[in-house]
Design an enzyme around this catalytic site. Structure first.
Site, PDB file in Angstrom:
ATOM      1  N   VAL A 297       0.858  -1.175   0.000  1.00 48.34           N
ATOM      2  CA  VAL A 297       0.000   0.000   0.000  1.00 48.34           C
ATOM      3  C   VAL A 297       0.899   1.231   0.000  1.00 48.34           C
ATOM      4  O   VAL A 297       1.869   1.289   0.770  1.00 48.34           O
ATOM      5  CB  VAL A 297      -0.928   0.028   1.228  1.00 48.34           C
ATOM      6  CG1 VAL A 297      -1.827   1.254   1.207  1.00 48.34           C
ATOM      7  CG2 VAL A 297      -1.765  -1.241   1.290  1.00 48.34           C
ATOM      8  N   CYS A 298       0.604   2.179  -0.877  1.00 47.21           N
ATOM      9  CA  CYS A 298       1.339   3.443  -0.921  1.00 47.21           C
ATOM     10  C   CYS A 298       2.841   3.181  -1.080  1.00 47.21           C
ATOM     11  O   CYS A 298       3.256   2.406  -1.942  1.00 47.21           O
ATOM     12  CB  CYS A 298       1.016   4.234   0.348  1.00 47.21           C
ATOM     13  SG  CYS A 298       1.433   5.993   0.286  1.00 47.21           S
ATOM     14  N   THR A 299       3.674   3.791  -0.236  1.00 48.54           N
ATOM     15  CA  THR A 299       5.122   3.651  -0.391  1.00 48.54           C
ATOM     16  C   THR A 299       5.658   2.332   0.143  1.00 48.54           C
ATOM     17  O   THR A 299       6.877   2.127   0.169  1.00 48.54           O
ATOM     18  CB  THR A 299       5.859   4.818   0.304  1.00 48.54           C
ATOM     19  OG1 THR A 299       5.420   4.912   1.668  1.00 48.54           O
ATOM     20  CG2 THR A 299       5.577   6.128  -0.407  1.00 48.54           C
TER      21      THR A 299
END
Length: 333
Positions: free
Chosen positions: A107-109
Protein backbone atom coordinates in the site's frame (compact mmCIF):
# COMPACT_ATOMS: atom_id res chain seq x y z
CA UNK A 1 -10.43 -24.39 2.98
CA UNK A 2 -8.68 -22.86 6.04
CA UNK A 3 -8.81 -19.11 6.58
CA UNK A 4 -6.37 -17.09 4.50
CA UNK A 5 -3.73 -15.62 6.79
CA UNK A 6 -3.02 -11.94 6.06
CA UNK A 7 0.25 -10.86 7.64
CA UNK A 8 0.52 -7.08 8.03
CA UNK A 9 4.11 -5.91 8.43
CA UNK A 10 4.56 -3.08 10.94
CA UNK A 11 7.51 -0.74 11.44
CA UNK A 12 8.22 2.64 12.98
CA UNK A 13 6.94 5.46 10.79
CA UNK A 14 4.21 3.38 9.18
CA UNK A 15 1.14 5.21 7.85
CA UNK A 16 -1.73 4.20 10.12
CA UNK A 17 -4.40 4.34 7.39
CA UNK A 18 -2.33 2.02 5.20
CA UNK A 19 -2.70 -0.53 8.00
CA UNK A 20 -6.23 0.04 9.28
CA UNK A 21 -7.91 0.51 5.89
CA UNK A 22 -7.10 -2.93 4.44
CA UNK A 23 -7.41 -4.59 7.86
CA UNK A 24 -10.98 -3.30 8.22
CA UNK A 25 -11.79 -4.60 4.74
CA UNK A 26 -10.48 -8.10 5.45
CA UNK A 27 -12.07 -8.22 8.91
CA UNK A 28 -15.39 -7.03 7.49
CA UNK A 29 -15.23 -9.67 4.77
CA UNK A 30 -14.79 -12.41 7.37
CA UNK A 31 -17.86 -11.20 9.25
CA UNK A 32 -19.92 -10.81 6.08
CA UNK A 33 -18.96 -14.24 4.73
CA UNK A 34 -19.69 -16.03 8.00
CA UNK A 35 -17.70 -18.77 9.76
CA UNK A 36 -18.48 -21.42 7.15
CA UNK A 37 -16.69 -19.38 4.47
CA UNK A 38 -13.37 -19.39 6.38
CA UNK A 39 -12.51 -15.74 5.66
CA UNK A 40 -9.27 -14.20 6.86
CA UNK A 41 -6.97 -14.65 9.80
CA UNK A 42 -5.33 -11.28 10.46
CA UNK A 43 -1.90 -11.04 12.04
CA UNK A 44 0.24 -7.96 12.63
CA UNK A 45 3.97 -8.30 13.23
CA UNK A 46 7.01 -6.10 13.68
CA UNK A 47 10.66 -7.06 13.55
CA UNK A 48 11.01 -7.76 17.26
CA UNK A 49 7.35 -7.88 18.23
CA UNK A 50 7.69 -4.46 19.87
CA UNK A 51 5.09 -1.68 19.52
CA UNK A 52 5.64 0.73 16.64
CA UNK A 53 4.89 4.43 16.40
CA UNK A 54 3.07 5.54 13.27
CA UNK A 55 3.87 8.65 11.26
CA UNK A 56 0.91 10.40 12.93
CA UNK A 57 2.08 9.52 16.44
CA UNK A 58 -0.25 6.60 17.17
CA UNK A 59 1.19 3.50 18.77
CA UNK A 60 0.35 0.12 17.25
CA UNK A 61 0.93 -3.06 19.25
CA UNK A 62 1.67 -6.04 16.95
CA UNK A 63 0.51 -9.57 17.63
CA UNK A 64 4.01 -10.98 17.47
CA UNK A 65 7.51 -10.75 15.97
CA UNK A 66 7.96 -11.42 12.27
CA UNK A 67 10.14 -14.43 13.07
CA UNK A 68 7.21 -15.98 14.96
CA UNK A 69 4.51 -15.11 12.43
CA UNK A 70 2.47 -17.91 10.83
CA UNK A 71 3.04 -18.76 7.20
CA UNK A 72 0.94 -16.17 5.37
CA UNK A 73 -1.29 -16.47 2.36
CA UNK A 74 -0.97 -12.70 1.87
CA UNK A 75 1.87 -10.45 2.99
CA UNK A 76 0.72 -6.84 3.22
CA UNK A 77 3.36 -4.11 3.40
CA UNK A 78 2.00 -0.65 4.23
CA UNK A 79 3.73 2.63 3.47
CA UNK A 80 4.74 5.65 5.49
CA UNK A 81 7.78 7.71 6.38
CA UNK A 82 9.49 4.61 7.71
CA UNK A 83 9.91 3.24 4.19
CA UNK A 84 12.49 5.90 3.30
CA UNK A 85 15.29 4.54 5.52
CA UNK A 86 14.10 1.12 6.61
CA UNK A 87 15.84 -1.21 9.00
CA UNK A 88 17.96 -3.52 6.79
CA UNK A 89 16.61 -6.48 8.75
CA UNK A 90 13.11 -5.68 7.49
CA UNK A 91 14.27 -5.73 3.88
CA UNK A 92 16.11 -8.99 4.52
CA UNK A 93 13.00 -10.58 6.05
CA UNK A 94 10.87 -9.58 3.06
CA UNK A 95 13.43 -10.88 0.61
CA UNK A 96 13.69 -14.22 2.40
CA UNK A 97 10.05 -14.83 3.36
CA UNK A 98 7.61 -12.91 1.16
CA UNK A 99 8.15 -15.01 -2.01
CA UNK A 100 6.69 -18.03 -0.23
CA UNK A 101 3.34 -16.26 0.24
CA UNK A 102 0.48 -16.71 -2.18
CA UNK A 103 0.15 -12.94 -2.57
CA UNK A 104 2.44 -10.00 -1.93
CA UNK A 105 0.66 -6.68 -1.49
CA UNK A 106 1.90 -3.16 -0.85
CA UNK A 107 0.00 0.00 0.00
CA UNK A 108 1.34 3.44 -0.92
CA UNK A 109 5.12 3.65 -0.39
CA UNK A 110 5.25 0.08 0.83
CA UNK A 111 6.25 -0.52 -2.80
CA UNK A 112 9.62 1.04 -1.95
CA UNK A 113 10.24 -1.74 0.56
CA UNK A 114 9.22 -4.42 -1.94
CA UNK A 115 11.56 -2.87 -4.52
CA UNK A 116 14.46 -2.78 -2.05
CA UNK A 117 13.89 -6.47 -1.41
CA UNK A 118 13.98 -7.20 -5.16
CA UNK A 119 10.35 -8.34 -5.17
CA UNK A 120 9.32 -5.94 -7.94
CA UNK A 121 12.16 -6.69 -10.35
CA UNK A 122 10.79 -7.14 -13.86
CA UNK A 123 7.28 -6.29 -12.71
CA UNK A 124 4.87 -3.45 -13.33
CA UNK A 125 4.06 -1.50 -10.17
CA UNK A 126 2.70 1.74 -8.80
CA UNK A 127 2.92 3.76 -5.59
CA UNK A 128 1.86 7.14 -4.26
CA UNK A 129 2.08 9.62 -7.15
CA UNK A 130 4.59 11.73 -5.22
CA UNK A 131 7.08 8.84 -5.06
CA UNK A 132 6.68 7.23 -8.48
CA UNK A 133 9.66 9.14 -9.88
CA UNK A 134 11.77 8.08 -6.88
CA UNK A 135 10.78 4.44 -7.31
CA UNK A 136 11.63 4.56 -11.01
CA UNK A 137 14.96 6.32 -10.41
CA UNK A 138 16.20 4.07 -7.60
CA UNK A 139 14.88 0.84 -9.11
CA UNK A 140 15.14 0.97 -12.92
CA UNK A 141 14.38 -2.74 -13.07
CA UNK A 142 10.79 -1.94 -12.01
CA UNK A 143 8.25 -0.81 -14.63
CA UNK A 144 6.62 2.06 -12.73
CA UNK A 145 3.15 3.16 -13.82
CA UNK A 146 2.26 6.42 -12.03
CA UNK A 147 -1.39 6.56 -13.07
CA UNK A 148 -3.45 3.60 -11.77
CA UNK A 149 -5.08 3.27 -8.37
CA UNK A 150 -3.54 -0.19 -8.12
CA UNK A 151 -1.56 -2.58 -10.32
CA UNK A 152 -1.51 -6.37 -10.27
CA UNK A 153 1.34 -8.30 -11.84
CA UNK A 154 1.13 -12.01 -11.16
CA UNK A 155 0.82 -12.58 -7.43
CA UNK A 156 2.21 -9.13 -6.61
CA UNK A 157 -0.13 -6.17 -6.18
CA UNK A 158 0.87 -2.57 -5.49
CA UNK A 159 -1.42 0.37 -4.81
CA UNK A 160 -1.28 4.14 -4.84
CA UNK A 161 -1.57 6.40 -1.83
CA UNK A 162 -3.45 5.65 1.39
CA UNK A 163 -7.12 5.05 0.48
CA UNK A 164 -6.12 3.12 -2.65
CA UNK A 165 -5.18 0.33 -0.24
CA UNK A 166 -8.89 -0.02 0.53
CA UNK A 167 -9.67 -0.27 -3.19
CA UNK A 168 -7.07 -3.00 -3.61
CA UNK A 169 -8.23 -4.89 -0.51
CA UNK A 170 -11.82 -4.84 -1.80
CA UNK A 171 -10.62 -6.19 -5.16
CA UNK A 172 -8.85 -9.05 -3.35
CA UNK A 173 -11.95 -9.81 -1.29
CA UNK A 174 -14.03 -9.88 -4.47
CA UNK A 175 -11.55 -12.33 -5.98
CA UNK A 176 -11.60 -14.55 -2.88
CA UNK A 177 -15.27 -14.42 -1.87
CA UNK A 178 -17.24 -12.86 -4.70
CA UNK A 179 -18.76 -9.52 -5.52
CA UNK A 180 -21.63 -9.64 -3.02
CA UNK A 181 -19.31 -9.99 -0.02
CA UNK A 182 -17.05 -7.21 -1.31
CA UNK A 183 -20.07 -4.99 -1.92
CA UNK A 184 -21.35 -5.65 1.60
CA UNK A 185 -18.01 -4.57 3.05
CA UNK A 186 -17.86 -1.49 0.82
CA UNK A 187 -21.34 -0.43 1.95
CA UNK A 188 -20.42 -0.94 5.60
CA UNK A 189 -17.32 1.23 5.21
CA UNK A 190 -19.29 3.76 3.12
CA UNK A 191 -16.86 3.52 0.22
CA UNK A 192 -17.26 2.63 -3.44
CA UNK A 193 -16.63 -0.86 -4.75
CA UNK A 194 -16.44 0.57 -8.25
CA UNK A 195 -13.01 2.11 -8.53
CA UNK A 196 -11.13 -0.11 -11.02
CA UNK A 197 -7.41 -0.60 -10.64
CA UNK A 198 -6.64 1.19 -13.89
CA UNK A 199 -8.62 4.26 -12.95
CA UNK A 200 -6.31 7.27 -12.67
CA UNK A 201 -5.15 8.28 -9.19
CA UNK A 202 -6.63 11.73 -9.91
CA UNK A 203 -9.69 13.05 -11.68
CA UNK A 204 -9.04 15.24 -14.72
CA UNK A 205 -9.49 18.32 -12.57
CA UNK A 206 -6.94 17.14 -10.00
CA UNK A 207 -4.52 15.72 -12.56
CA UNK A 208 -4.39 19.08 -14.31
CA UNK A 209 -3.22 22.20 -12.61
CA UNK A 210 -5.74 25.00 -12.17
CA UNK A 211 -5.01 27.77 -14.62
CA UNK A 212 -3.80 31.05 -13.15
CA UNK A 213 -5.70 33.32 -15.51
CA UNK A 214 -9.40 33.66 -14.87
CA UNK A 215 -10.55 33.17 -18.50
CA UNK A 216 -8.74 29.82 -18.63
CA UNK A 217 -10.10 28.78 -15.23
CA UNK A 218 -13.59 29.59 -16.48
CA UNK A 219 -12.98 27.41 -19.54
CA UNK A 220 -11.87 24.52 -17.31
CA UNK A 221 -15.07 24.84 -15.31
CA UNK A 222 -17.16 25.08 -18.49
CA UNK A 223 -15.66 21.87 -19.85
CA UNK A 224 -16.47 20.04 -16.61
CA UNK A 225 -20.06 21.29 -16.52
CA UNK A 226 -20.78 20.84 -20.25
CA UNK A 227 -19.03 17.66 -21.49
CA UNK A 228 -21.59 17.27 -24.29
CA UNK A 229 -21.04 20.73 -25.74
CA UNK A 230 -18.79 21.74 -28.63
CA UNK A 231 -15.41 21.57 -26.90
CA UNK A 232 -13.21 22.10 -29.93
CA UNK A 233 -10.19 24.35 -29.55
CA UNK A 234 -11.92 26.96 -31.69
CA UNK A 235 -15.03 27.00 -29.47
CA UNK A 236 -13.04 27.05 -26.23
CA UNK A 237 -10.72 29.76 -27.53
CA UNK A 238 -13.73 31.92 -28.38
CA UNK A 239 -15.04 31.46 -24.84
CA UNK A 240 -11.66 32.54 -23.46
CA UNK A 241 -11.56 35.44 -25.94
CA UNK A 242 -8.22 34.27 -27.35
CA UNK A 243 -7.05 33.10 -30.74
CA UNK A 244 -7.08 29.27 -31.09
CA UNK A 245 -3.31 29.12 -31.31
CA UNK A 246 -2.76 31.38 -28.30
CA UNK A 247 -5.42 29.56 -26.30
CA UNK A 248 -3.95 26.10 -26.96
CA UNK A 249 -0.47 27.22 -25.92
CA UNK A 250 -1.68 29.08 -22.81
CA UNK A 251 -3.97 26.24 -21.69
CA UNK A 252 -1.20 23.65 -21.87
CA UNK A 253 1.33 25.96 -20.23
CA UNK A 254 -0.96 26.62 -17.26
CA UNK A 255 -2.64 23.24 -16.79
CA UNK A 256 0.00 20.80 -18.05
CA UNK A 257 -2.48 19.20 -20.47
CA UNK A 258 -3.50 20.04 -24.01
CA UNK A 259 -7.14 21.13 -24.38
CA UNK A 260 -7.89 17.90 -26.25
CA UNK A 261 -6.41 15.69 -23.54
CA UNK A 262 -8.25 17.58 -20.81
CA UNK A 263 -11.56 17.28 -22.66
CA UNK A 264 -10.96 13.57 -23.24
CA UNK A 265 -10.41 12.90 -19.54
CA UNK A 266 -13.45 14.91 -18.47
CA UNK A 267 -15.68 13.12 -20.96
CA UNK A 268 -14.49 9.67 -19.91
CA UNK A 269 -15.11 10.52 -16.25
CA UNK A 270 -18.56 11.86 -17.05
CA UNK A 271 -19.49 8.76 -19.05
CA UNK A 272 -18.04 6.48 -16.39
CA UNK A 273 -20.21 8.04 -13.68
CA UNK A 274 -23.34 7.65 -15.82
CA UNK A 275 -22.50 4.00 -16.49
CA UNK A 276 -22.01 3.41 -12.78
CA UNK A 277 -24.98 5.32 -11.41
CA UNK A 278 -27.77 5.33 -14.01
CA UNK A 279 -29.73 3.02 -16.27
CA UNK A 280 -29.13 5.26 -19.30
CA UNK A 281 -28.23 3.34 -22.44
CA UNK A 282 -24.76 3.49 -23.98
CA UNK A 283 -26.08 5.42 -26.96
CA UNK A 284 -27.72 8.01 -24.73
CA UNK A 285 -24.59 8.36 -22.60
CA UNK A 286 -22.37 8.74 -25.66
CA UNK A 287 -24.51 11.67 -26.84
CA UNK A 288 -24.62 13.27 -23.37
CA UNK A 289 -20.85 12.93 -23.08
CA UNK A 290 -20.09 14.60 -26.39
CA UNK A 291 -18.95 11.46 -28.20
CA UNK A 292 -21.73 11.46 -30.74
CA UNK A 293 -21.69 7.70 -31.29
CA UNK A 294 -21.27 4.63 -29.07
CA UNK A 295 -18.30 3.56 -31.19
CA UNK A 296 -16.44 6.81 -30.46
CA UNK A 297 -17.07 6.33 -26.73
CA UNK A 298 -15.94 2.71 -26.95
CA UNK A 299 -12.63 3.76 -28.52
CA UNK A 300 -12.11 6.38 -25.81
CA UNK A 301 -12.78 3.84 -23.04
CA UNK A 302 -10.44 1.27 -24.54
CA UNK A 303 -7.71 3.90 -24.83
CA UNK A 304 -8.15 5.35 -21.33
CA UNK A 305 -9.44 2.47 -19.18
CA UNK A 306 -8.53 -0.57 -21.25
CA UNK A 307 -12.12 -1.84 -21.28
CA UNK A 308 -15.31 -1.22 -23.23
CA UNK A 309 -18.27 0.77 -21.81
CA UNK A 310 -20.40 -2.38 -21.71
CA UNK A 311 -17.77 -4.33 -19.77
CA UNK A 312 -17.17 -1.36 -17.47
CA UNK A 313 -20.88 -1.17 -16.63
CA UNK A 314 -21.03 -4.93 -16.04
CA UNK A 315 -18.23 -4.71 -13.50
CA UNK A 316 -18.94 -1.44 -11.73
CA UNK A 317 -22.61 -0.59 -12.12
CA UNK A 318 -24.35 0.04 -8.80
CA UNK A 319 -27.88 -1.38 -8.80
CA UNK A 320 -30.35 1.47 -9.03
CA UNK A 321 -33.58 0.71 -7.17
CA UNK A 322 -36.69 1.08 -9.31
CA UNK A 323 -38.77 4.14 -8.74
CA UNK A 324 -41.77 3.53 -6.59
CA UNK A 325 -45.02 4.76 -8.06
CA UNK A 326 -46.49 7.73 -6.27
CA UNK A 327 -49.83 6.64 -4.79
CA UNK A 328 -52.78 8.55 -6.08
CA UNK A 329 -54.61 10.65 -3.58
CA UNK A 330 -58.15 9.67 -2.86
CA UNK A 331 -60.76 11.91 -4.42
CA UNK A 332 -62.05 14.02 -1.51
CA UNK A 333 -65.46 14.11 -3.12
Amino acid sequence: MPPRTVLVVLFDGVQSLDVTGPVEVFAGASLAAGPAAHGYRLCTASLDGAPVRTSSGLTLVPDRALADAPAPHTVLVPGGQGTRRPDPRLTDWLRANAPAAGRIVSVCTGALLLARAGLLDGRRATTHWKYCALLARDHPEVEVDPDPVFVRDGNVATSAGVTAGIDLALALVEEDHGREIALTVARHLVVFLRRPGNQAQFSAQLAAQTARREPLREVQQWITEHPGADLSVQALAARARLSPRHFARAFQAETGLTPGKYVERVRVEHARRLLEDTRDGVEEISRAGGYGTPEAMRRAFLKTLGTSPAEYRRRFHAPVPPRRPVPERADPS
